[in-house]
Design a protein around this motif. Structure first.
Motif, PDB file in Angstrom:
ATOM      1  N   ASP A 384      -7.423  22.976  22.283  1.00  0.00           N
ATOM      2  CA  ASP A 384      -6.788  22.928  23.607  1.00  0.00           C
ATOM      3  C   ASP A 384      -6.250  21.541  23.936  1.00  0.00           C
ATOM      4  O   ASP A 384      -5.172  21.406  24.535  1.00  0.00           O
ATOM      5  CB  ASP A 384      -7.735  23.431  24.696  1.00  0.00           C
ATOM      6  N   ILE A 415      -5.936  28.143  21.655  1.00  0.00           N
ATOM      7  CA  ILE A 415      -6.625  28.290  22.935  1.00  0.00           C
ATOM      8  C   ILE A 415      -5.958  27.413  23.995  1.00  0.00           C
ATOM      9  O   ILE A 415      -6.536  26.441  24.478  1.00  0.00           O
ATOM     10  CB  ILE A 415      -8.131  27.949  22.819  1.00  0.00           C
ATOM     11  N   PHE A 454     -15.876  28.725  17.993  1.00  0.00           N
ATOM     12  CA  PHE A 454     -15.306  28.554  19.327  1.00  0.00           C
ATOM     13  C   PHE A 454     -16.316  28.876  20.427  1.00  0.00           C
ATOM     14  O   PHE A 454     -16.200  28.369  21.544  1.00  0.00           O
ATOM     15  CB  PHE A 454     -14.057  29.423  19.495  1.00  0.00           C
ATOM     16  N   ARG A 458     -14.756  30.133  24.911  1.00  0.00           N
ATOM     17  CA  ARG A 458     -13.430  29.825  24.348  1.00  0.00           C
ATOM     18  C   ARG A 458     -12.849  31.004  23.578  1.00  0.00           C
ATOM     19  O   ARG A 458     -11.633  31.205  23.554  1.00  0.00           O
ATOM     20  CB  ARG A 458     -13.503  28.592  23.460  1.00  0.00           C
TER      21      ARG A 458
END
Length: 584
Positions: A384, A415, A454, A458
């Motif tokens: 991210d 993400i 993750f 997430r």
């Protein structure tokens, strides 16, 4: 001041009207078709997603789309007529991210360690043992495709696993994601890697609890070993390209965006094209390099050729732009995040936020240089924090020089934050830029590893396709072959199902809120990817005037249960108006 769009749209409505008029006219002077497909279910993927019955093809192009009665008027003495018997026709499927030039040769000459060929560390060891028995004395043993998320032990492969069966042969086994691999002790020795070797910039030498190298090398550290391995020969590369093109055709696929090519790969493409063995369209991205000077040098070399918005007259192999890297991998936990990585779903990998594989300020300057040169650029961005940096870099470049129509891409875009999504939507609307190029099959083929790394929160925003739709964002889907299998039918299914391969953390650790319907999924592998190849006026939908790149299937994509999407069988593929694959 915003510049005008660089591509003028084709007046397809006028062309379609003219074609229908010609079809209705029984004049003997009317040309006949080379090939007609009749009595089918033709999914056009045009603006209205119309369903037709038949298609006529002449001189590489689609000349009519309509009912079987209308298309029958195009049949002449030399026309090949195919009775579809109700089968479904789609545009040829496209892949927005496939390592075609490298993956083709690897497919033929590197040991396949993918599931289900191997299901445990011992399977990998046995495979290496067999290859060593046939290798030249001291010769390299190479493999690719292992994934700890699919192994019974749910762990990395280590040097000590390989040493007993390959004490004298150097071994290098690349992970399926390509961002890490494992070397045996002989390979580490040849590379000069010891407990005192520091991590290289943008890379990690994985270590055991006593500080000794484990054999696992991540990101740039891979090069310490892989750079020692002899490259595939030119002939092997060309042979791999031709064979992979045939394999793609057998899956109803007719085009790819190949990221990160070299001059050598470009030359290989020209040779395969000249030899008539390239039955797919290729939009190539040049390798951008790790420094500003690398990028400046590349711009000087490709400035005149890498302008896909200005037709070169060649829609077969296109010098399309440049690929850059900002971070690593979700499997290696090296992608650049705001919060620490997870391990085994709920544990925290303390202190590990991943890292940029290229200096972020360098990436920003590279993007600005390429943008100002009028060159399309796509940036590998998985975490991210990395995605935010990429879209903010695009934003700054566009604010300073508001060029419309370069369609800069965010490769993978795993993400994205709400901030990134907002900026993507704005840049797409204002500048025709900032397009995600995700890999839907990540939730499936590497989904068990990803779900563990993750973590539960997430994972729910991985590949947020429904959110993209709600914000007016279009995306172009790819496989990232050979990270995941290349068949686009898997990606279409994965976009809808969001299931993992083995269900290590349950069948739906990614949830279904971000799933999309099959119509949207198909667009992401056809017309939306065609846009990212700057070919939306030429391919990606079944419309008059476009190249006849088509696939015939054994089932109707729009009516079958979700579970059957992954099992669709291609029975015929047409490329450039020629039948390049027929199922026996």
């Amino acid at each position: 001041m915003m510049r005008a769009d660089r591509r003028a749209p084709t007046n397809r409505a006028a062309i379609a009207f003219l074609t229908v008029a010609l079809s209705a006219c029984a004049s003997p002077e009317r040309p006949t078709a080379d090939l007609v497909l009749l009595d089918g279910n033709v999914i056009t993927v045009d603006a209205d997603d119309r369903i037709a019955e038949a298609v006529a093809i002449q001189d590489r192009r689609i000349v009519a789309v309509g009912t079987s009665a209308e298309i029958a008027a195009w049949i002449g003495d030399d026309t090949r007529s195919v009775d579809l018997a109700g089968r479904t026709v789609t545009p040829g499927l496209l892949d927005a991210h496939a390592h075609f030039n490298r993956g083709g040769a690897d497919r033929l000459y590197v040991v396949d360690l993918s599931y289900p060929r191997v299901e445990s560390v011992s399977d990998i060891v046995d495979t290496v043992r067999a290859r060593v028995a046939n290798a030249e004395p001291g010769g390299w043993v190479r493999g690719r495709g292992w994934d700890e998320g699919k192994l019974a032990e749910l762990r990395y492969v280590y040097a000590e696993d390989l040493d007993a069966v390959a004490p004298e042969h150097p071994v290098w086994l690349t992970h399926t994601m390509g961002h890490y691999g494992v070397a045996n002790s002989r390979a580490l020795e040849l590379a000069g890697i010891t407990r005192d070797t520091p991590d290289p910039p943008g890379g990690t030498i994985d270590r055991l609890s006593d500080g000794e190298p484990s054999g696992v090398l991540k990101e740039s550290a891979q090069g310490l070993v892989s750079d020692l391995i002899p490259a595939h020969s030119d002939e092997q590369v060309r042979e791999g390209m031709a064979a992979l093109a045939d394999a793609l055709n057998a899956e109803g696929m007719t085009g790819v965006k190949d990221p990160g090519i070299s001059e050598r790969a470009w030359d290989a493409y020209q040779r395969v094209l000249e030899e008539g063995d390239l039955s797919v369209r290729v939009f190539a991205l040049w390798r951008g390099g790790g420094s500003v000077d690398d990028t400046r040098e590349l711009i000087e070399r490709i400035r005149d050729s890498a302008r896909p918005y200005e037709s070169t007259g060649d829609d077969h192999v296109i010098s399309g732009g440049v690929k850059l890297y900002i971070d690593g991998s979700g499997g290696a936990r090296t992608a650049w995040l705001y919060d620490e990585w997870n391990r085994e779903r709920t544990e925290i990998d303390l202190g590990n936020y991943g890292y940029p594989t290229t200096d972020p300020d360098v990436i920003r300057e590279q993007i600005r240089l390429l943008h100002d040169a009028g060159i399309h650029v796509s940036v590998h961005s998985i975490g991210d924090r990395a995605i935010d940096w990429t879209v903010d870099s695009f934003w700054e470049a566009l604010e300073a020089n508001p060029t419309n129509g370069l369609r800069h891409g965010i490769i993978h875009a795993n993400i994205p934050t709400a901030h990134a999504i907002e900026r993507m939507a704005t840049m797409q609307a204002r500048f025709d830029a900032a397009y995600p190029e995700p890999s839907p099959t990540f939730t499936w083929w590497i989904g068990d590893t990803y779900a563990g790394n993750f973590g539960p929160e997430r994972s729910l925003r991985l590949n947020p396709f429904q959110t993209f739709l709600e914000n007016g964002i279009r995306w172009a889907s790819g496989s990232d072959y050979s990270v995941t299998p290349f068949a686009a039918r898997y990606g279409i299914w994965a976009s809808v199902a969001r299931e993992t391969l083995l269900g290590v953390y349950g069948p739906n650790p990614y949830g279904l809120d971000e799933a999309v319907d099959v119509r949207t999924a198909l667009r992401s592998f056809t017309i939306w990817t065609a846009r990212q190849m700057f070919l939306e006026d030429a391919i990606g939908s079944i419309e008059v005037g476009k190249y006849a790149d088509l696939a015939v299937w054994d089932r109707d994509w729009y009516s079958i249960p979700t579970a059957e999407l992954a099992d669709a069988v291609c029975v015929m593929t047409i490329f450039n108006g020629e039948v390049v694959y027929e199922r026996p």
